[in-house]
Design an enzyme around this catalytic site. Structure first.
Site, mmCIF file in Angstrom:
data_model
loop_
_atom_site.group_PDB
_atom_site.id
_atom_site.type_symbol
_atom_site.label_atom_id
_atom_site.label_comp_id
_atom_site.label_asym_id
_atom_site.label_seq_id
_atom_site.Cartn_x
_atom_site.Cartn_y
_atom_site.Cartn_z
ATOM 1 N N LEU A 185 0.831 -1.208 0.000
ATOM 2 C CA LEU A 185 0.000 0.000 0.000
ATOM 3 C C LEU A 185 0.866 1.258 0.000
ATOM 4 O O LEU A 185 0.526 2.252 -0.633
ATOM 5 C CB LEU A 185 -0.953 -0.006 1.191
ATOM 6 N N GLY A 186 1.979 1.212 0.713
ATOM 7 C CA GLY A 186 2.908 2.338 0.707
ATOM 8 C C GLY A 186 3.424 2.626 -0.693
ATOM 9 O O GLY A 186 3.623 3.777 -1.072
ATOM 10 N N THR A 205 -6.976 3.481 15.920
ATOM 11 C CA THR A 205 -7.306 4.543 14.967
ATOM 12 C C THR A 205 -6.158 4.702 13.978
ATOM 13 O O THR A 205 -4.990 4.726 14.361
ATOM 14 C CB THR A 205 -7.591 5.868 15.700
ATOM 15 N N GLU A 253 -4.459 6.951 10.810
ATOM 16 C CA GLU A 253 -4.349 8.299 10.243
ATOM 17 C C GLU A 253 -3.976 8.117 8.777
ATOM 18 O O GLU A 253 -2.813 7.961 8.433
ATOM 19 C CB GLU A 253 -3.276 9.086 10.995
ATOM 20 N N TYR A 259 -1.682 1.534 30.210
ATOM 21 C CA TYR A 259 -2.720 2.355 29.600
ATOM 22 C C TYR A 259 -4.070 1.899 30.143
ATOM 23 O O TYR A 259 -4.323 0.710 30.291
ATOM 24 C CB TYR A 259 -2.675 2.201 28.077
#
EC number: 3.5.4.30
Length: 189
Positions: free
Chosen positions: A104-105, A127, A129, A162
């Site tokens: 994909l890059g 998520t 970006e 976390y």
């Protein structure tokens, strides 16, 4: 230490590392492939004059979902938020790195701008970006392989993973692409 395919399978089998839904064919030599969910957050470029990380800007993005069987088209220069199809749960002694897929890059798709690190103790969709740096639109198909999750073993378990109250985890348990909560990093008056 980066976990190998054997170690990844052992952590998943033991129930310490959660990847749901899990497909064993997604395990690579030192990572697990993750897929793209069907929800995207698109920026409302006409709503605000600028982005101010210190301010809560709830209408900065809109949640969109392509029709069943349709792709999301990411245009050149465009930036949107997406998320992994998989919900990932890390124990307190493993951290993650989300990396893009080489194939994909090579088409001009960036999977994350800056936030590829996943803290130990994180639970939720990751998520993404997503940016198109090519000069042609890229079609993003829900369910397609979008990245690879690498896991690293810590020298010892995190004292405050976390999600614990001590670290102010803003995105614990997130579902779908989650907008920025950067405003919480600023002193509230």
């Amino acid at each position: 230490m980066l976990l190998s395919d054997r170690d990844l399978r052992a952590e998943i089998s033991a129930g310490r590392l959660g990847i749901d839904p899990f497909d064993d064919s997604m395990v690579q030599p030192s990572s697990v492939d993750v897929r793209l969910d069907s929800l995207f957050r698109v920026f409302n470029n006409t709503r605000y004059t600028h982005i101010d990380p210190a301010q809560r800007q709830d209408e900065l993005t809109t949640l969109v979902e392509p029709a069943e069987g349709e792709p999301f088209v990411l245009h050149p220069g465009e930036f949107v938020l997406g998320s992994t199809l998989e919900v990932c749960s890390l124990p307190d002694d493993l951290a993650g790195r989300l990396e893009g897929k080489s194939s994909l890059g090579r088409l001009g798709l960036l999977t994350h701008s800056t936030a590829g690190f996943i803290d130990p103790g994180f639970n939720g969709h990751i998520t993404l970006e997503l940016s198109n740096v090519a000069n042609l639109p890229i079609t993003l198909w829900p369910g397609m392989k979008i990245g690879q999750l690498c896991l690293l073993r810590l020298s010892s378990a995190a004292e405050h993973p976390y999600g614990s109250s001590a670290v102010g985890s803003k995105y614990q348990g997130q579902r779908g692409p989650t907008p920025s909560k950067a405003y919480l990093n600023f002193a509230q008056s």
